[in-house]
Design a protein around this motif. Structure first.
Motif: not given
Length: 258
Positions: A238-247, A40-41
């Motif tokens: 927003s980029f620094q707080q984003a979840t950039l990896h998940s299963d 969502g960034v």
């Protein structure tokens, strides 16, 4: 000759292509990560003007996830949620884009009807290795091109899988136009889109979108092998707080970019 599946003569077609010598290899420039877009960034600070400093060919999206970006011959167009296209403003900004100075090293004519899967097999054959990047362009006549374009989002932004739940889809029948695409190695999933990522725009520059499927009647294919990737990460909160990896990231990218 016509075929509705994978062309049995893909290797024979590949043999007819010309290998262009003395071509300096290009570099792929990328702003942000695909995983950030999935999370969502949708706001970036890089303008179209700045993008063109890094390439004359590419694809991506615009701030607010406002349609699709397609660039070639140093022209940038915005493919909109109603299926239309327009020239992008030089001050428009992007949260994610991939650009290169397109210098094809392989070129040839496609004179037989080919479905998307056959064209992809042909490109895989010509690149030779799944571990390299490539940029490609097809100018031709298409029996059909199926596209989608995400609608513009408003804050607070939803993750992409929610944003595309009601995305409009379009079918361009019997049109002439240009496919612009990249093929990326499997190991960059999340950084970029593993596999093929393709946008389409008609010759009259009035329509197009993110490509889901197509049937090519005839056209010219140009391809550049690329082994250099440069990434510019945003400095936004927003980029620094984003979840950039998940299963679930890989499945989410496949669903979004399909």
């Amino acid at each position: 000759m016509e075929t509705t599946g994978v062309c049995s003569c893909v290797q024979e077609i590949a043999k007819t292509f010309s290998q262009l010598a003395n071509r300096q290899e290009s570099e792929i420039f990328q702003t942000s990560l695909m995983s950030a877009l999935i999370d969502g960034v949708y706001d970036g600070s890089m303008t179209v003007t700045e993008l063109l400093e890094h390439g004359d060919f590419g694809l991506g999206t615009f701030n607010d996830l406002d349609g699709e970006l397609v660039a070639f011959d140093s022209e940038v167009h915005q493919l909109r949620e109603d299926g239309s296209a327009r020239v992008a403003g030089m001050d428009q900004k992007t949260p994610f884009a991939v650009m290169t100075f397109f210098r094809p090293s392989i070129t040839g004519q496609l004179s037989t009807r080919l479905e998307k899967v056959a064209v992809q097999e042909l490109i895989d054959n010509m690149v030779g290795s799944p571990n390299l990047f490539c940029a490609f362009r097809i100018d031709g006549r298409f029996e059909r091109v199926e596209t989608r374009t995400v609608p513009r989002q408003q804050k607070p932004y939803r993750p992409m899988l929610q944003a595309i739940e009601k995305q409009p889809t379009f079918a361009f029948e019997n049109t002439s136009g240009t496919l612009i695409g990249f093929r990326c190695p499997p190991y960059v999933q999340g950084i970029n889109v593993a596999g093929f990522h393709v946008h389409y725009i008609t010759d009259d520059r009035k329509g197009g979108g993110h490509v889901l499927d197509y049937s090519l009647l005839e056209g010219k294919l140009e391809l550049a092998k690329i082994s250099k990737l440069r990434i510019d990460l945003p400095h936004t909160e927003s980029f620094q707080q984003a979840t950039l990896h998940s299963d679930e990231m890989s499945a989410a990218i496949e669903a979004a970019e399909g």
